[in-house]
Design a protein around this motif. Structure first.
Motif, PDB file in Angstrom:
ATOM      1  N   GLU A  30      22.737  51.818  43.671  1.00  0.00           N
ATOM      2  CA  GLU A  30      23.360  50.644  44.161  1.00  0.00           C
ATOM      3  C   GLU A  30      24.828  50.974  44.212  1.00  0.00           C
ATOM      4  OE1 GLU A  30      23.682  50.508  39.685  1.00  0.00           O
ATOM      5  OE2 GLU A  30      21.734  50.848  40.592  1.00  0.00           O
ATOM      6  N   TYR A  31      24.825  52.313  44.635  1.00  0.00           N
ATOM      7  CA  TYR A  31      26.284  53.154  44.614  1.00  0.00           C
ATOM      8  C   TYR A  31      25.775  53.704  45.721  1.00  0.00           C
ATOM      9  CZ  TYR A  31      28.017  52.606  39.711  1.00  0.00           C
ATOM     10  OH  TYR A  31      29.328  52.521  38.644  1.00  0.00           O
ATOM     11  N   GLY A 138      37.634  40.126  44.957  1.00  0.00           N
ATOM     12  CA  GLY A 138      36.766  40.506  44.061  1.00  0.00           C
ATOM     13  C   GLY A 138      37.710  41.390  43.158  1.00  0.00           C
ATOM     14  N   TYR A 139      39.039  41.731  43.210  1.00  0.00           N
ATOM     15  CA  TYR A 139      40.202  42.411  42.135  1.00  0.00           C
ATOM     16  C   TYR A 139      40.978  41.320  41.444  1.00  0.00           C
ATOM     17  CZ  TYR A 139      37.560  46.121  44.819  1.00  0.00           C
ATOM     18  OH  TYR A 139      36.463  47.398  45.375  1.00  0.00           O
ATOM     19  N   ALA A 156      37.973  45.781  39.632  1.00  0.00           N
ATOM     20  CA  ALA A 156      36.593  44.673  40.021  1.00  0.00           C
ATOM     21  C   ALA A 156      36.548  43.223  39.240  1.00  0.00           C
ATOM     22  CB  ALA A 156      35.478  45.538  40.359  1.00  0.00           C
ATOM     23  N   GLN A 157      37.017  42.365  39.599  1.00  0.00           N
ATOM     24  CA  GLN A 157      36.924  41.331  38.540  1.00  0.00           C
ATOM     25  C   GLN A 157      35.441  41.349  37.768  1.00  0.00           C
ATOM     26  OE1 GLN A 157      37.548  37.412  40.431  1.00  0.00           O
ATOM     27  NE2 GLN A 157      39.134  38.355  41.296  1.00  0.00           N
ATOM     28  N   SER A 158      34.811  41.514  38.069  1.00  0.00           N
ATOM     29  CA  SER A 158      32.772  42.152  37.203  1.00  0.00           C
ATOM     30  C   SER A 158      33.109  43.136  35.815  1.00  0.00           C
ATOM     31  CB  SER A 158      31.906  42.509  37.547  1.00  0.00           C
ATOM     32  OG  SER A 158      32.148  43.683  38.261  1.00  0.00           O
ATOM     33  N   ASN A 160      33.075  45.967  36.715  1.00  0.00           N
ATOM     34  CA  ASN A 160      31.696  47.240  37.070  1.00  0.00           C
ATOM     35  C   ASN A 160      32.310  48.170  37.836  1.00  0.00           C
ATOM     36  OD1 ASN A 160      29.803  46.546  35.262  1.00  0.00           O
ATOM     37  ND2 ASN A 160      29.355  44.493  37.110  1.00  0.00           N
ATOM     38  N   ASP A 163      30.753  47.520  41.716  1.00  0.00           N
ATOM     39  CA  ASP A 163      31.378  46.405  42.301  1.00  0.00           C
ATOM     40  C   ASP A 163      32.705  46.693  42.889  1.00  0.00           C
ATOM     41  OD1 ASP A 163      29.246  45.094  41.546  1.00  0.00           O
ATOM     42  OD2 ASP A 163      29.999  44.150  39.767  1.00  0.00           O
ATOM     43  N   ALA A 166      31.952  49.123  45.921  1.00  0.00           N
ATOM     44  CA  ALA A 166      32.075  48.396  47.365  1.00  0.00           C
ATOM     45  C   ALA A 166      32.242  47.150  47.374  1.00  0.00           C
ATOM     46  CB  ALA A 166      29.885  47.862  45.826  1.00  0.00           C
ATOM     47  N   GLY A 167      33.681  46.966  46.949  1.00  0.00           N
ATOM     48  CA  GLY A 167      34.256  46.523  47.446  1.00  0.00           C
ATOM     49  C   GLY A 167      35.829  46.503  48.352  1.00  0.00           C
TER      50      GLY A 167
END
Length: 191
Positions: A30-31, A138-139, A156-158, A160, A163, A166-167
C-alpha cells in the motif's frame, strides 16, 4: 526372476523433488514504490532540486511507542531508539508499527517515514487560516511553528504513516501551498 519392492522402484526411478516456490509477501504494497519531494515553486529559480526516495525491498522499520526500546538485531536505530531498521521480512510478533524503508536516490542512504508531513504556505498565509483546508485533505496540525507561522508539521487524521504519504498530493492542491514533504529520518552523517 528378480523381485524389487515398489518403494525401491519409486525411489530409484522417480524424478527429483522440486522445491516449493514461495513468493515473498509484499508487506508494504500500500506504500508507494517511490516518493518524490521538492518544491515546484523553486523550479524556475533552480535553488533546489527534487529528491526521490525509493522503497528498499528486504528491509523494514519498527516504530516503537517509547524511545530507547532495545531492538536486538537492528541494523540501524533512529530517533533515540524509537525506530529500528531490520533486514529480512517482518514477523507477526513484532511489537510496534511497521513501515517500509526507503533509500535516497542521490546517495543510497536509508530513510524511514515517520508519518509527519511538513507544509509551507506562501509568506503571509498562516497555517491557522488554513485549518479547514488541511482537515478536508485528511490531516491535522501536529505542531505549529511560532517562528514561522506559515509552516507546520501535519499528521494524517487516521494516524497511519501510509495515509500521511498518500495524501501529499491533496495537500499540494491547497491554494498558496509552496512545499509539502514527508519527514524521512536518516542516519546522521558527519563531514
Amino acid at each position: 526372476m528378480f523381485y524389487f519392492p515398489v518403494e525401491y522402484f519409486l525411489q530409484v526411478y522417480s524424478l527429483p523433488l522440486i522445491g516449493e516456490v514461495r513468493f515473498q509477501k509484499d508487506y508494504f504494497s500500500e506504500y508507494p514504490e517511490q516518493i518524490r519531494v521538492g518544491s515546484n515553486a523553486y523550479d524556475a529559480l533552480r535553488l533546489r532540486t527534487a529528491l526521490s526516495y525509493t522503497r528498499k525491498p528486504g528491509y523494514y522499520a519498527v516504530h516503537y511507542n517509547q524511545p530507547g526500546t532495545v531492538a536486538t538485531g537492528a541494523i540501524l536505530r533512529l530517533n533515540d531508539g524509537a525506530i529500528a531498521v531490520f533486514s529480512g521480512e517482518p514477523n507477526q510478533s513484532e511489537q510496534g508499527i511497521l513501515s517500509p524503508v526507503y533509500t535516497l536516490e542521490s546517495n543510497g542512504s536509508i530513510a524511514v517515514p515517520t508519518g509527519l508531513v511538513f507544509i509551507r504556505f506562501a509568506e503571509g498565509v498562516d497555517v491557522e487560516s488554513q485549518h479547514e483546508a488541511i482537515n478536508r485533505a485528511g490531516y491535522k496540525v501536529a505542531q505549529s511553528l511560532s517562528y514561522a507561522p506559515h509552516t507546520a508539521w501535519l499528521r494524517a487524521q487516521s494516524g497511519n504513516i501510509v495515509d500521511a504519504i498518500a495524501g501529499i498530493y491533496q495537500l499540494e492542491a491547497i491554494a498558496n501551498v509552496e512545499n509539502v514533504e514527508p519527514q524521512m529520518l536518516m542516519e546522521r552523517g558527519f563531514r
